[in-house]
Write an enzyme that holds these catalytic residues in place. Structure first.
Site, PDB file in Angstrom:
ATOM      1  N   MET A 179      24.114   9.471   2.863  1.00 45.82           N
ATOM      2  CA  MET A 179      24.047  10.757   3.556  1.00 45.82           C
ATOM      3  C   MET A 179      24.343  10.583   5.048  1.00 45.82           C
ATOM      4  O   MET A 179      25.022  11.409   5.662  1.00 45.82           O
ATOM      5  CB  MET A 179      22.679  11.413   3.348  1.00 45.82           C
ATOM      6  CG  MET A 179      22.570  12.808   3.924  1.00 45.82           C
ATOM      7  SD  MET A 179      23.741  13.961   3.172  1.00 45.82           S
ATOM      8  CE  MET A 179      22.758  14.629   1.835  1.00 45.82           C
TER       9      MET A 179
ATOM     10  N   PHE B 205     -10.851  -7.650  14.175  1.00 48.62           N
ATOM     11  CA  PHE B 205      -9.796  -8.071  13.254  1.00 48.62           C
ATOM     12  C   PHE B 205      -9.528  -6.960  12.230  1.00 48.62           C
ATOM     13  O   PHE B 205     -10.456  -6.436  11.620  1.00 48.62           O
ATOM     14  CB  PHE B 205     -10.211  -9.363  12.533  1.00 48.62           C
ATOM     15  CG  PHE B 205      -9.204  -9.803  11.508  1.00 48.62           C
ATOM     16  CD1 PHE B 205      -7.933 -10.208  11.890  1.00 48.62           C
ATOM     17  CD2 PHE B 205      -9.515  -9.779  10.150  1.00 48.62           C
ATOM     18  CE1 PHE B 205      -6.989 -10.587  10.950  1.00 48.62           C
ATOM     19  CE2 PHE B 205      -8.580 -10.159   9.200  1.00 48.62           C
ATOM     20  CZ  PHE B 205      -7.305 -10.570   9.600  1.00 48.62           C
ATOM     21  N   GLN B 206      -8.277  -6.632  12.045  1.00 49.93           N
ATOM     22  CA  GLN B 206      -7.830  -5.579  11.128  1.00 49.93           C
ATOM     23  C   GLN B 206      -8.504  -4.234  11.407  1.00 49.93           C
ATOM     24  O   GLN B 206      -8.784  -3.461  10.494  1.00 49.93           O
ATOM     25  CB  GLN B 206      -8.021  -5.991   9.662  1.00 49.93           C
ATOM     26  CG  GLN B 206      -7.067  -7.118   9.256  1.00 49.93           C
ATOM     27  CD  GLN B 206      -6.982  -7.365   7.770  1.00 49.93           C
ATOM     28  OE1 GLN B 206      -7.957  -7.168   7.050  1.00 49.93           O
ATOM     29  NE2 GLN B 206      -5.827  -7.821   7.298  1.00 49.93           N
TER      30      GLN B 206
ATOM     31  N   LYS C  65     -17.355  -1.007   6.543  1.00 51.14           N
ATOM     32  CA  LYS C  65     -17.746  -2.036   5.584  1.00 51.14           C
ATOM     33  C   LYS C  65     -19.256  -2.091   5.394  1.00 51.14           C
ATOM     34  O   LYS C  65     -19.753  -2.247   4.268  1.00 51.14           O
ATOM     35  CB  LYS C  65     -17.223  -3.400   6.048  1.00 51.14           C
ATOM     36  CG  LYS C  65     -17.451  -4.512   5.037  1.00 51.14           C
ATOM     37  CD  LYS C  65     -16.756  -5.815   5.445  1.00 51.14           C
ATOM     38  CE  LYS C  65     -16.888  -6.848   4.330  1.00 51.14           C
ATOM     39  NZ  LYS C  65     -16.204  -8.117   4.663  1.00 51.14           N
TER      40      LYS C  65
ATOM     41  N   GLU D 184       0.817  -1.221   0.000  1.00 51.95           N
ATOM     42  CA  GLU D 184       0.000   0.000   0.000  1.00 51.95           C
ATOM     43  C   GLU D 184       0.848   1.267   0.000  1.00 51.95           C
ATOM     44  O   GLU D 184       0.435   2.299  -0.525  1.00 51.95           O
ATOM     45  CB  GLU D 184      -0.955   0.016   1.202  1.00 51.95           C
ATOM     46  CG  GLU D 184      -2.058  -1.033   1.141  1.00 51.95           C
ATOM     47  CD  GLU D 184      -1.639  -2.381   1.724  1.00 51.95           C
ATOM     48  OE1 GLU D 184      -0.427  -2.559   2.004  1.00 51.95           O
ATOM     49  OE2 GLU D 184      -2.508  -3.253   1.906  1.00 51.95           O
TER      50      GLU D 184
END
Lengths: 588, 94
Positions: free
Chosen positions: A487, A122-123, A172, A60
């Site tokens: 760097m 969940f999630q 959802k 993502e």
């Protein structure tokens, strides 16, 4: 490229998910980058039928930076989409990145069903709460009927005023519920009304101040590119005939080839650009924000300068540096109004800028950007980047990661056009380069797109090359492989007595970048000797049906100069290690 | 005097208190007291905030607050009376 969607009539019955897709079509979205999962899954069913091109990424974060690259190249909102929980949190870095660089971005995330919110489902992640500090605004939508309005407001907020990222989190069950489509004809937000037209008095004050100045400098920031004001800026510069500096975010806003252009100011800016800001009696600040990487130690920055500060965001005024004349509004409108006002003011009095310009030109010619080639005959990273710029030409779009290669790409490529230099300026996001190049190529399919990347950065987000290979997005990637976090290593050389704690990546041993590229469906090339440099770049330029990755194996000890060490004054600029410019020979 | 009282009208929506208090926290502005209540308009809430500036400028605090989309208007309260906010650019009362 704008896709023409068949408009959906208000009042049409459909699911919340379909209304989301119809809303994106109504907002003229032609492409989005995303990856499905449980909570966003209802939306992916109507996406299957949509005219919107959905590009399936491998992570993502890649979707977020690709949407940013797309937005930076096109000026339109970039769109990314992910599921709840980890899908959404993987968008956090790109959203923060887009917030820091004022990029119009709309992120859509699925959320667990509204009844489960707050239960550690969940999630489940509170992505609205997580992204509150760096999104311009965000929404949590729990009712299907609210989806079109939220999407319409998100695009309006992301693209107007000072652009920025907006997140729309949709439960959802809101996606699954039946609703009727209702796209708002007009957006009115009581708390949001950005000022576009600057007020006349500010313009008049600015013109009067400029007409009195003997040592003015245009301090140009990324806002000029956002406002599409490059043409107007060029007219203003010609009118006054004063020197110009362009910040890291503004490279390309004013042509590098113009004699009045002194280059980039700041920590790795040119001596002329840094000194112009330090010694000026007036900063004509256009869409810049006095970032610490530009000002150095703020209390010693441009101490004798008056400040005109033109910006669309009123909160930038007086934030870091007091503005004698603030001008709030769209920069194109501001500059357009300033040109006739300045013309009139200059007719009354016109200070002689010749001595000031002469001393700046002398600095520019005495201290040009440069580098020394490695003693051992190995490949110079600066030379690689400079040659890519020369061979590829000024119509090319360049992206970069963050670090030494980013600074060299800013310094040694000549930018002539806005929207040809994309990088992570404010956030400093390592790994920005490859996915941003993917988005840029999707937004400008006819342009050559080069990602100038470091070996450290490349190892953070290279998985999107699979996405590029499978979706006909033939970008070119130059890995400036110094087998180090370059760097950081440079700072260890300068400030930590050469104690190289955890900066050696051993990238010349592992991974084998050309083989990795081939494994991902790209062409993998490698270049180790200066005599092969041009031929390798030309070979990469000749491949346009596949992504190309070139492993440029460069000397690891090259450093970025000039440098103003963090927290010190711009007056302490060094042109090489322990070497200051010879100020005694300069008359400023 | 570094303590100022501001009255902020905000959209009455979930999370608005977090938006305002989060802004104060991340920009290191100091809230002495904060009171939230309803207004005659059910869609609008009122926050009265005492801010201890401690080196920040009131103008900057207000400008940052005004960037929040959920913030509708901001006024300073001086001796119980509303005082127009002195500002660099007048976007606060939109």
């Amino acid at each position: 490229m704008t896709t023409q969607h068949v408009p959906t009539a208000n009042g049409t019955a459909m699911s919340g998910a379909t209304s989301l897709v119809k809303s994106l079509e109504a907002a003229n979205v032609d492409v989005m980058f995303g990856l499905p999962g449980g909570a966003i899954l209802p939306a992916y069913d109507p996406i299957f039928d949509s005219t919107i091109r959905h590009i399936l990424v491998r992570h993502e974060q890649g979707a977020g930076h690709a949407a940013t690259g797309y937005a930076q190249v096109t000026g339109r909102a970039g769109v990314c989409i992910a599921t709840s929980g980890p899908g959404a949190t993987n968008l956090v870095t790109p959203l923060m990145d887009a917030g820091m660089d004022s990029v119009p971005l709309v992120a859509i995330t699925g959320q667990v069903p509204s009844a489960a919110i707050g239960t550690d489902a969940f999630q489940e992640a509170d992505i609205r709460g997580i992204t509150m500090p760096f999104t311009k605004h965000n929404f949590l939508v729990t009712k299907a009927a609210d989806i079109p309005r939220a999407i319409a407001e998100a695009f309006h907020i992301a693209t107007s005023g000072r652009p920025g990222p907006v997140l729309v989190d949709i439960a959802k069950d809101a996606l699954q519920t039946q609703t009727t489509f209702n796209w708002p004809a007009k957006i009115e937000l009581a708390g949001y009304n950005p000022r576009i037209t600057p007020d006349n008095q500010s313009i008049a004050d600015a013109a009067a101040l400029i007409a009195q100045s003997k040592k003015p400098v245009f301090y140009v920031g990324g806002g000029v590119i956002k406002a599409e004001a490059s043409k107007e800026l060029a007219q203003l510069v010609e009118l006054l005939g004063a020197p110009v500096v362009t910040t890291l975010m503004a490279r390309g806003a004013f042509p590098d080839s113009h004699p009045l252009h002194l280059g980039m100011p700041g920590m790795h800016g040119t001596v002329a650009a840094v000194t112009a800001l330090q010694k000026a009696d007036l900063l004509i600040t256009l869409g810049a924000r006095f970032d610490d990487r530009v000002t150095g130690k703020l209390s010693t920055f441009a101490v004798s300068a008056k400040v005109i500060h033109a910006d669309i965001d009123p909160a930038e005024i007086n934030k870091n540096k007091f503005a004698d004349v603030p001008v709030v509004g769209d920069l194109r409108e501001t500059i357009t109004a300033l040109i006739p006002a300045l013309k009139a003011a200059l007719e009354k009095s016109r200070p002689d800028l010749t001595p000031w310009n002469a001393s700046m030109q002398k600095l520019k010619s005495t201290y040009p950007l440069g580098y020394t080639l490695p003693d051992d005959g190995s490949l110079s990273p600066q030379a690689v980047i400079e040659r890519i710029g020369k061979i590829s030409g000024s119509e090319t779009i360049f992206t970069s990661g963050v670090g030494q290669h980013q600074m060299w790409a800013s310094q040694f490529i000549s930018y002539e056009h806005p929207r040809t230099w994309l990088n992570s300026g404010g956030a400093g996001t390592m790994g920005y380069g490859v996915p941003a190049a993917m988005g840029a190529k999707v937004g400008a399919p006819d342009a050559t797109v080069w990602a100038i990347d470091g070996d450290g950065c490349f190892q953070m987000t290279n998985q999107e090359l699979v996405t590029c290979a499978l979706n006909n997005i033939p970008i070119k990637v130059a890995i400036i492989n110094n087998e180090s976090l370059g760097m950081v290593r440079q700072w260890q050389t300068l400030f930590y007595e050469g104690r190289y704690s955890n900066t050696s990546l051993e990238s010349k041993r592992v991974p084998n970048f050309p083989m990795l590229a081939e494994a991902m469906g790209c062409v993998g090339l490698s270049c180790e000797r200066p005599e092969d440099l041009d031929a390798t770049i030309e070979k990469a330029m000749s491949i346009n049906d596949q992504p190309v990755v070139v492993d440029f194996r460069v000397h690891r000890d090259a450093m970025v100069w000039p440098m103003v060490a963090a927290g010190t004054s711009n007056d302490e600029i060094m042109i090489a290690r322990a070497t200051a410019p010879d100020w005694d020979s300069q008359e400023l | 005097m570094s303590i100022h009282t501001i009255e902020v009208l905000v959209e009455n929506e979930p999370g608005v208190l977090a938006r305002v208090s989060g802004l104060f926290a991340r920009r290191a502005y100091n809230i002495d007291t904060l009171v939230v209540g309803p207004t005659s308009n059910p869609e609008v809430s009122k926050m009265v905030i005492q801010v201890n500036l401690e080196g920040h400028s009131l103008e900057q605090v207000i400008a940052q607050l005004d960037k929040l989309i959920s913030v509708i208007s901001i006024e300073e309260l001086v001796d119980g009376a509303k005082k127009p906010v002195k500002d660099t650019q007048p976007d606060y009362q939109n």
